[in-house]
Design a protein around this motif. Structure first.
Motif, mmCIF file in Angstrom:
data_model
loop_
_atom_site.group_PDB
_atom_site.id
_atom_site.type_symbol
_atom_site.label_atom_id
_atom_site.label_comp_id
_atom_site.label_asym_id
_atom_site.label_seq_id
_atom_site.Cartn_x
_atom_site.Cartn_y
_atom_site.Cartn_z
ATOM 1 N N GLN A 6 -4.350 6.309 12.946
ATOM 2 C CA GLN A 6 -5.263 5.578 12.810
ATOM 3 C C GLN A 6 -5.486 4.924 11.275
ATOM 4 O OE1 GLN A 6 -9.253 6.311 12.993
ATOM 5 N NE2 GLN A 6 -10.331 4.325 12.741
ATOM 6 N N VAL A 7 -5.082 2.675 11.880
ATOM 7 C CA VAL A 7 -4.958 2.415 10.267
ATOM 8 C C VAL A 7 -6.084 2.212 9.338
ATOM 9 C CG1 VAL A 7 -3.919 0.050 9.074
ATOM 10 C CG2 VAL A 7 -3.030 0.653 11.393
ATOM 11 N N GLN A 8 -5.973 2.746 8.150
ATOM 12 C CA GLN A 8 -7.136 2.992 6.965
ATOM 13 C C GLN A 8 -6.877 2.321 5.954
ATOM 14 O OE1 GLN A 8 -8.907 6.405 6.826
ATOM 15 N NE2 GLN A 8 -10.914 5.800 7.991
ATOM 16 N N LEU A 9 -7.083 1.331 5.508
ATOM 17 C CA LEU A 9 -7.547 0.684 3.924
ATOM 18 C C LEU A 9 -8.270 0.711 2.960
ATOM 19 C CD1 LEU A 9 -6.201 -2.977 4.937
ATOM 20 C CD2 LEU A 9 -4.574 -1.019 5.107
ATOM 21 N N VAL A 10 -7.922 1.406 1.612
ATOM 22 C CA VAL A 10 -9.607 1.685 0.528
ATOM 23 C C VAL A 10 -8.871 1.524 -0.562
ATOM 24 C CG1 VAL A 10 -10.623 3.186 -0.581
ATOM 25 C CG2 VAL A 10 -9.920 3.934 1.942
ATOM 26 N N GLU A 11 -9.713 -0.306 -1.082
ATOM 27 C CA GLU A 11 -9.861 -0.284 -1.955
ATOM 28 C C GLU A 11 -10.300 -0.142 -3.257
ATOM 29 O OE1 GLU A 11 -10.479 -3.649 0.988
ATOM 30 O OE2 GLU A 11 -11.056 -2.098 0.369
ATOM 31 N N SER A 12 -9.823 -0.304 -4.526
ATOM 32 C CA SER A 12 -10.153 0.354 -5.199
ATOM 33 C C SER A 12 -10.021 -0.482 -6.762
ATOM 34 C CB SER A 12 -9.923 1.640 -6.005
ATOM 35 O OG SER A 12 -8.506 1.864 -5.961
ATOM 36 N N GLY A 13 -10.888 -0.938 -7.817
ATOM 37 C CA GLY A 13 -10.134 -0.901 -9.221
ATOM 38 C C GLY A 13 -11.550 -2.076 -9.516
ATOM 39 N N GLY A 14 -12.296 -2.781 -9.019
ATOM 40 C CA GLY A 14 -13.136 -3.458 -9.238
ATOM 41 C C GLY A 14 -13.566 -2.660 -10.086
ATOM 42 N N GLY A 15 -14.746 -4.035 -10.444
ATOM 43 C CA GLY A 15 -16.106 -4.057 -12.176
ATOM 44 C C GLY A 15 -15.986 -4.897 -12.422
ATOM 45 N N LEU A 16 -16.488 -4.889 -13.929
ATOM 46 C CA LEU A 16 -17.044 -6.217 -14.358
ATOM 47 C C LEU A 16 -16.440 -6.572 -15.720
ATOM 48 C CD1 LEU A 16 -19.312 -7.793 -15.616
ATOM 49 C CD2 LEU A 16 -20.683 -6.115 -16.999
ATOM 50 N N PRO A 71 -14.482 -13.443 -19.156
ATOM 51 C CA PRO A 71 -13.923 -13.905 -19.009
ATOM 52 C C PRO A 71 -12.449 -13.467 -19.833
ATOM 53 C CG PRO A 71 -16.117 -14.978 -19.201
ATOM 54 C CD PRO A 71 -16.022 -12.962 -19.627
ATOM 55 N N GLY A 72 -11.632 -14.237 -19.632
ATOM 56 C CA GLY A 72 -10.755 -13.637 -20.028
ATOM 57 C C GLY A 72 -9.038 -11.884 -20.093
ATOM 58 N N GLY A 73 -10.414 -11.538 -19.194
ATOM 59 C CA GLY A 73 -9.780 -10.715 -18.815
ATOM 60 C C GLY A 73 -9.122 -10.110 -17.820
ATOM 61 N N SER A 74 -8.747 -8.864 -17.957
ATOM 62 C CA SER A 74 -7.874 -8.292 -16.820
ATOM 63 C C SER A 74 -8.085 -7.437 -15.833
ATOM 64 C CB SER A 74 -7.085 -8.006 -17.835
ATOM 65 O OG SER A 74 -6.472 -7.315 -18.079
ATOM 66 N N LEU A 75 -8.465 -7.150 -14.904
ATOM 67 C CA LEU A 75 -8.354 -5.943 -13.677
ATOM 68 C C LEU A 75 -7.354 -5.810 -12.811
ATOM 69 C CD1 LEU A 75 -11.776 -6.900 -12.359
ATOM 70 C CD2 LEU A 75 -11.477 -4.114 -13.713
ATOM 71 N N ILE A 76 -6.672 -4.371 -12.816
ATOM 72 C CA ILE A 76 -5.514 -4.132 -11.045
ATOM 73 C C ILE A 76 -6.641 -3.364 -10.347
ATOM 74 C CG2 ILE A 76 -4.001 -2.754 -11.116
ATOM 75 C CD1 ILE A 76 -3.002 -3.563 -14.108
ATOM 76 N N LEU A 77 -6.670 -4.146 -8.886
ATOM 77 C CA LEU A 77 -7.267 -3.631 -7.698
ATOM 78 C C LEU A 77 -6.127 -3.111 -7.125
ATOM 79 C CD1 LEU A 77 -9.114 -7.055 -6.596
ATOM 80 C CD2 LEU A 77 -9.858 -4.792 -7.780
ATOM 81 N N SER A 78 -6.415 -1.900 -6.698
ATOM 82 C CA SER A 78 -5.627 -1.514 -6.094
ATOM 83 C C SER A 78 -6.173 -0.863 -4.524
ATOM 84 C CB SER A 78 -5.354 0.338 -6.111
ATOM 85 O OG SER A 78 -5.115 0.840 -7.696
ATOM 86 N N CYS A 79 -5.445 -0.830 -3.148
ATOM 87 C CA CYS A 79 -5.727 -0.801 -2.101
ATOM 88 C C CYS A 79 -4.424 0.644 -1.307
ATOM 89 C CB CYS A 79 -5.278 -2.075 -1.206
ATOM 90 S SG CYS A 79 -5.534 -1.946 0.940
ATOM 91 N N ALA A 80 -5.326 1.829 -1.319
ATOM 92 C CA ALA A 80 -4.113 2.656 -0.620
ATOM 93 C C ALA A 80 -4.627 2.388 0.950
ATOM 94 C CB ALA A 80 -4.764 4.087 -1.059
ATOM 95 N N ALA A 81 -3.566 2.672 1.292
ATOM 96 C CA ALA A 81 -2.937 2.089 2.673
ATOM 97 C C ALA A 81 -2.347 3.884 3.863
ATOM 98 C CB ALA A 81 -2.111 0.927 3.357
ATOM 99 N N SER A 82 -3.218 4.186 4.865
ATOM 100 C CA SER A 82 -2.896 4.900 5.756
ATOM 101 C C SER A 82 -2.660 4.774 7.660
ATOM 102 C CB SER A 82 -4.082 6.283 5.341
ATOM 103 O OG SER A 82 -5.102 5.652 5.591
ATOM 104 N N GLY A 83 -1.848 4.703 7.863
ATOM 105 C CA GLY A 83 -1.568 5.137 9.309
ATOM 106 C C GLY A 83 -0.495 3.612 9.334
ATOM 107 N N LEU A 84 -0.004 3.062 8.366
ATOM 108 C CA LEU A 84 1.101 2.025 8.500
ATOM 109 C C LEU A 84 1.798 1.797 6.981
ATOM 110 C CD1 LEU A 84 -0.184 -0.809 6.846
ATOM 111 C CD2 LEU A 84 -1.223 -1.674 8.876
ATOM 112 N N LEU A 85 2.976 1.194 6.700
ATOM 113 C CA LEU A 85 3.892 1.655 5.491
ATOM 114 C C LEU A 85 3.643 -0.150 5.128
ATOM 115 C CD1 LEU A 85 7.130 2.718 6.835
ATOM 116 C CD2 LEU A 85 5.134 3.988 5.619
ATOM 117 N N VAL A 86 2.739 0.355 3.847
ATOM 118 C CA VAL A 86 2.285 -0.959 2.989
ATOM 119 C C VAL A 86 4.204 -2.420 3.967
ATOM 120 C CG1 VAL A 86 1.073 -0.704 2.296
ATOM 121 C CG2 VAL A 86 2.893 -0.735 1.546
#
Length: 114
Positions: free
Chosen positions: A1-11, A14-29
């Motif tokens: 079963q394929v599952q995708l789990v995002e993380s890293g969002g937030g407040l 303006p002008g700032g930075s963020l890194i979002l992650s998506c951890a996958a299981s059930g398939l190879l990215v």
């Protein structure tokens, strides 16, 4: 079963930075096209970036500011966002397709505000 789990969002300001992650299981990215979408209130979900076999494409409004990448050892997809603007505020979703079926993560909220 394929599952995708995002993380890293937030407040972020303006002008700032963020890194979002998506951890996958059930398939190879590394073997499938991996995509980041976003959806703002009252707007349709839109494709922000995608990557497949190392080739990336971006929505025009994020070119030069967002970078999509994969870490095959961690089976994770990233969206590195810099120079964030208030109009980047949205729920960001990771998505992929396998055997004609789309798989979505639960989304992670990104809010750009002072």
């Amino acid at each position: 079963q394929v599952q995708l789990v995002e993380s890293g969002g937030g407040l972020v300001q303006p002008g700032g930075s963020l890194i979002l992650s998506c951890a996958a299981s059930g398939l190879l990215v590394s073997s499938y096209a991996m995509k980041w979408y976003r959806q703002s209130p009252g707007k349709e979900r839109e494709l922000v970036a995608s990557i497949f076999l190392g080739y990336a494409i971006y929505k025009d409004s994020v070119k030069g500011r967002f970078t999509i990448s994969t870490d095959n050892a961690k089976n994770t997809v990233y969206l590195h966002m810099i120079s964030l603007k208030p109009e980047d505020t949205a729920v960001y979703y990771c998505e992929t397709d396998r055997d004609s079926q789309a798989y979505w993560g639960q989304g992670t909220q990104v809010t750009v505000s002072s």
